[in-house]
Design a protein around this motif. Structure first.
Motif, mmCIF file in Angstrom:
data_model
loop_
_atom_site.group_PDB
_atom_site.id
_atom_site.type_symbol
_atom_site.label_atom_id
_atom_site.label_comp_id
_atom_site.label_asym_id
_atom_site.label_seq_id
_atom_site.Cartn_x
_atom_site.Cartn_y
_atom_site.Cartn_z
ATOM 1 N N SER A 6 10.572 -3.846 -8.692
ATOM 2 C CA SER A 6 10.987 -2.462 -8.926
ATOM 3 C C SER A 6 9.795 -1.516 -8.911
ATOM 4 N N ARG A 7 8.604 -2.048 -9.254
ATOM 5 C CA ARG A 7 7.378 -1.243 -9.225
ATOM 6 C C ARG A 7 6.243 -2.075 -8.643
ATOM 7 N N GLN A 8 5.352 -1.438 -7.903
ATOM 8 C CA GLN A 8 4.213 -2.109 -7.312
ATOM 9 C C GLN A 8 2.948 -1.837 -8.127
ATOM 10 N N SER A 9 1.904 -2.580 -7.832
ATOM 11 C CA SER A 9 0.600 -2.296 -8.416
ATOM 12 C C SER A 9 0.045 -1.015 -7.800
ATOM 13 N N GLY A 10 -0.997 -0.471 -8.406
ATOM 14 C CA GLY A 10 -1.603 0.743 -7.875
ATOM 15 C C GLY A 10 -2.138 0.555 -6.472
ATOM 16 N N SER A 11 -2.822 -0.563 -6.237
ATOM 17 C CA SER A 11 -3.381 -0.822 -4.909
ATOM 18 C C SER A 11 -2.278 -0.981 -3.880
ATOM 19 N N SER A 12 -1.210 -1.699 -4.239
ATOM 20 C CA SER A 12 -0.095 -1.880 -3.309
ATOM 21 C C SER A 12 0.622 -0.566 -3.049
ATOM 22 N N THR A 13 0.716 0.280 -4.049
ATOM 23 C CA THR A 13 1.333 1.594 -3.864
ATOM 24 C C THR A 13 0.577 2.396 -2.820
ATOM 25 N N ALA A 14 -0.751 2.395 -2.912
ATOM 26 C CA ALA A 14 -1.561 3.118 -1.928
ATOM 27 C C ALA A 14 -1.344 2.549 -0.535
ATOM 28 N N GLY A 15 -1.266 1.221 -0.426
ATOM 29 C CA GLY A 15 -1.030 0.594 0.869
ATOM 30 C C GLY A 15 0.332 0.930 1.438
ATOM 31 N N THR A 16 1.345 0.987 0.579
ATOM 32 C CA THR A 16 2.692 1.329 1.026
ATOM 33 C C THR A 16 2.739 2.756 1.567
ATOM 34 N N VAL A 17 2.144 3.689 0.832
ATOM 35 C CA VAL A 17 2.147 5.089 1.285
ATOM 36 C C VAL A 17 1.371 5.224 2.592
ATOM 37 N N LEU A 18 0.313 4.453 2.753
ATOM 38 C CA LEU A 18 -0.439 4.481 4.011
ATOM 39 C C LEU A 18 0.463 4.070 5.177
ATOM 40 N N GLN A 19 1.316 3.063 4.972
ATOM 41 C CA GLN A 19 2.244 2.653 6.023
ATOM 42 C C GLN A 19 3.273 3.746 6.303
ATOM 43 N N TRP A 20 3.691 4.464 5.268
ATOM 44 C CA TRP A 20 4.603 5.589 5.483
ATOM 45 C C TRP A 20 3.938 6.655 6.358
ATOM 46 N N MET A 21 2.673 6.929 6.097
ATOM 47 C CA MET A 21 1.958 7.933 6.890
ATOM 48 C C MET A 21 1.831 7.493 8.350
ATOM 49 N N ARG A 22 1.601 6.210 8.571
ATOM 50 C CA ARG A 22 1.527 5.712 9.949
ATOM 51 C C ARG A 22 2.862 5.877 10.657
ATOM 52 N N MET A 23 3.926 5.612 9.926
ATOM 53 C CA MET A 23 5.251 5.824 10.503
ATOM 54 C C MET A 23 5.463 7.309 10.790
ATOM 55 N N ALA A 24 5.005 8.164 9.883
ATOM 56 C CA ALA A 24 5.161 9.610 10.082
ATOM 57 C C ALA A 24 4.401 10.072 11.324
ATOM 58 N N ARG A 25 3.221 9.509 11.567
ATOM 59 C CA ARG A 25 2.461 9.883 12.767
ATOM 60 C C ARG A 25 3.182 9.403 14.033
ATOM 61 N N TRP A 26 3.772 8.208 13.955
ATOM 62 C CA TRP A 26 4.543 7.699 15.096
ATOM 63 C C TRP A 26 5.720 8.629 15.392
ATOM 64 N N LEU A 27 6.397 9.077 14.341
ATOM 65 C CA LEU A 27 7.513 10.003 14.517
ATOM 66 C C LEU A 27 7.028 11.336 15.077
ATOM 67 N N SER A 28 5.905 11.819 14.548
ATOM 68 C CA SER A 28 5.370 13.103 14.990
ATOM 69 C C SER A 28 5.036 13.090 16.475
ATOM 70 N N GLU A 29 4.504 11.958 16.957
ATOM 71 C CA GLU A 29 4.169 11.833 18.380
ATOM 72 C C GLU A 29 5.411 11.927 19.262
#
Length: 709
Positions: free
Chosen positions: A99-122
């Motif tokens: 239900s909740r991730q560690s702080g480091s995993s949270t940062a990694g998850t959001v980074l993957q969201w940003m990569r997806m957002a860049r793919w969508l933006s392209e």
């Protein structure tokens, strides 16, 4: 595919720009609460979520996210940080979801969201609202083809599922569609063919040729040289502190001029240090030694042109510290120098880490979480020859709801510490204050900048590389070329490789012998006994799993080797020879596959079918419990290879063993020529016994050709 909607939990409010990123009740590291960012900041520090002292204090940098989707992802990320997924969602997705991730995993998850957002933006997509199932399907196909492993791709797909799930429970859902791979039956369609596994079981062990001298030098520093290094470091620190505190005085000026007289009157060397890539006057050393202020040193240096002289005639900065330790029976230093003490102290800390990481079986984060006082001396009257280490574990640390606890939890049973580990801990306790982290970066870097922070894995890798360079230089200086540390074929020595290497050597080097007789102290036996209320009887996880895996791999290789030798015509003997050959001809091969711990345990539990190599006794053991003469618990699945008994019904020997028996006998006979009578007699008796074993093999041996003629 059913369109599951998540039940709405208690809604979190829409955050204000000046509001905290981590709400007060979600802070896991109170010591980092002051680092909490504001919702409107360009970067979010996740330090309040990270209490593990060796973890990186991760951050989220919103400049990496396409601007149109930045507000949407901010809100979803904030909801993920402060909310949690409903239990119904977790039940449908198995144990890998929390239900909740560690702080480091949270940062990694959001980074993957940003990569997806860049793919969508392209592709011209500027809002998650427009992200429907066909578009997500295309993104999943894209992830499948980018070249990542199946496991890594699965993690990224799960991150996108988490994006959808948390979007549904934000105060302002975007309407992002549910990813098609969220259906368990469909996820395989988005995974690449590569099924390689990750984790400790695929980490390369450190080669014996590298590990043996590396440990030799690490133990040498901890046990032999530590006293000298600590004394030199203490004197260097005293001089540096005095240099800052000393007032200007006429007496001090006279003492300084006396120290510098050879340089001032006879053109002698000037005590010098390297600073900013330049050689210059050793201001702090001279000020501390003479009892003057550093401005006084500067004035004399200007008057006499010492700065230029130091560059032209650099001289040493000897410390008034005796050299008491030796290497190869000679003093290991002619003297200690002010300029080298900090580097030696750094190498001492690295040596202590190597000893602790390799000879305990701890994960790196557990080693780095040790504190002063974690390994007390045994109570009076206790007979066990080991100490116990109490520390925290992080990988499996979860709260009552199964969510990760960044601060870890204290192990329910302690680790076993043999003598070199205890020595390393005692050295570290002299470097850091009482109760402090033994590897606190403040005290191992020489500057208080990271209060409550331990050294990180990148820093450890760099320090080990520097330590190897230094040890090789010392080996050359002391004419100990055989103690040089060769490069490891698998690349740089990282912290995670020590744990795997320990398991490899315990499984493949009977009796715990690698380079030093003291390395293990029969550590496997210690691990399997009832220490501190049942260390060996608890769930066999962690280092036990790695040992089982390595043992299974080793026994399979032993059986395959026996089968190949026999088929090439080599002779075999021993009471268990025929059964061993049958097993060797049908043994499983593990090349190119990853062996899981559960399978390894079942593989080793096959009584009477597992073949162990014992290079010290020069035999093979086809272990069957009711025939074994070694002293093992009645329910043990593994022989005590360090306690082989002649005449055991599990013995197998080959022609190679007979050759090795005779070679060892010849070596004993040669040694007998150079020893007095009592020792000489014992050596000759041992040589006769070994030759007798070889002769017995020759009489009883049979070959593949003989059995089939």
């Amino acid at each position: 595919m059913t369109a599951h909607a998540l039940p709405a939990p208690d809604a979190l409010p829409v955050p204000e720009a000046a509001g905290p990123v981590v709400l007060a009740h979600r802070v896991q590291a109170p010591q980092h609460a002051h680092l909490n960012s504001r919702y409107g900041d360009g970067s979010w520090s996740l330090a309040p979520l990270i209490a593990n002292p060796s973890s990186t204090r991760s951050s989220i940098h919103w400049r990496n996210c396409p601007a149109p989707m930045r507000p949407q992802l901010r809100l979803i990320a904030w909801t993920m940080i402060n909310g949690e997924l409903p239990a119904t969602y977790l039940r449908e997705r198995g144990i890998r979801m929390r239900s909740r991730q560690s702080g480091s995993s949270t940062a990694g998850t959001v980074l993957q969201w940003m990569r997806m957002a860049r793919w969508l933006s392209e592709r011209g997509i500027t809002s998650l609202t427009d992200c429907d199932i066909p578009l997500l399907d295309a993104y999943g196909r894209y992830l499948k083809d980018v070249g990542a492993s199946a496991d890594r791709t699965r993690d990224v797909l799960r991150d996108v599922c988490r994006l959808w799930a948390f979007d549904q429970i934000t105060a302002r859902p975007t309407g992002l569609a549910r990813p098609p791979w969220d259906e368990p039956d469909l996820v395989a369609d988005y995974l690449p063919a590569d099924r390689s596994e990750r984790g400790e079981n695929t980490t390369e062990p450190i080669a014996t040729a590298t590990m043996a001298p590396l440990l030799t030098w690490a133990v040498r520093l901890v046990e032999d040289l530590a006293g000298d290094i600590l004394a030199a470091a203490a004197e260097t620190s005293r001089l540096a502190k005095a240099a800052v505190a000393n007032p200007a005085s006429g007496e001090g000026r006279a003492a300084l001029e006396q120290i510098l007289e050879p340089a001032l009157t006879a053109g002698g060397p000037v005590p010098a240090v390297r600073n900013g890539g330049k050689t210059t006057v050793a201001r702090a050393y001279l000020a501390g030694l003479a009892g003057v202020s550093m401005p006084q040193v500067d004035r004399i240096a200007r008057v006499h042109g010492l700065t230029r002289a130091a560059a032209e005639r650099p001289g040493p900065c000897p410390l008034d510290v005796p050299v008491t330790a030796t290497i190869a029976s000679r003093p290991w230093r002619p003297r200690f120098d002010f300029t080298e003490a900090s580097a030696l102290l750094r190498h001492l800390g690295t040596a202590a880490f190597i000893v602790c990481a390799y000879l305990t079986g701890m994960r790196p984060e557990e080693v780095l979480a040790m504190r002063s006082g974690c390994c007390p001396d045994p109570p009076d009257g206790r007979k066990e020859p080991w100490h116990l280490i109490r520390t925290r574990q992080f990988k499996t640390a979860v709260d009552e709801d199964g969510n990760h606890l960044s601060a870890g939890v204290e192990r329910d049973v302690p680790w076993v510490a043999i003598a070199p580990v205890v020595a390393a801990i005692r050295v570290l306790e002299q470097i850091v204050p009482e109760g402090e982290l033994l590897f606190a970066s403040d005290y191992h870097r020489g500057a208080v900048r990271h209060r409550g922070k331990a050294m990180g894995s990148d820093g450890i890798r760099e320090r080990i590389t520097d330590f190897i360079t230094w040890a090789n230089q010392e080996a050359a200086r002391h004419n100990l070329s055989h103690e040089g540390i060769p490069a490891d074929p698998a690349g740089p020595i990282t912290a995670v490789r020590f744990r795997r290497s320990l398991a490899w050597h315990i499984a493949r080097q009977p009796g715990g012998l690698v380079a030093l007789a003291i390395q293990y102290g029969h550590l496997r036996t210690v691990l399997d006994t009832d220490v501190a209320g049942g260390y060996g009887t608890r769930s066999r996880r962690g280092i036990h799993d790695l040992i089982d895996i390595e043992t299974a791999l080793s026994t399979a290789e032993t059986a395959a080797d026996l089968n190949e030798r026999y088929n090439r015509g080599e002779g075999v003997s021993g009471p268990a020879a025929r059964q061993a050959l049958h097993q060797a001809s049908t043994v499983l091969r593990f090349e190119g596959t990853t062996v899981k711990a559960d399978f390894a345990r079942k593989y080793l539990a096959r009584d009477g079918t597992v073949l162990y190599d014992n290079p010290h006794a020069l035999l093979l053991c086809r272990y069957k419990r009711d025939l074994a003469l070694c002293e093992r618990p009645t329910d043990s699945n593994i022989p005590a290879l360090d306690r082989c008994v002649p005449g055991c019904g599990n013995t197998v020997r080959t022609d190679l063993h007979a050759q090795q028996l005779r070679a060892r006998a010849d070596s004993f006979a040669r040694q007998a020529l150079h020893h007095p009578q009592p020792i000489s007699s014992r050596l000759l008796t041992a040589a006769d016994r070994l030759r007798s074993l070889a002769d017995t093999h020759d009489r009883a041996r049979f070959t593949c050709q003989e059995l089939h003629t």
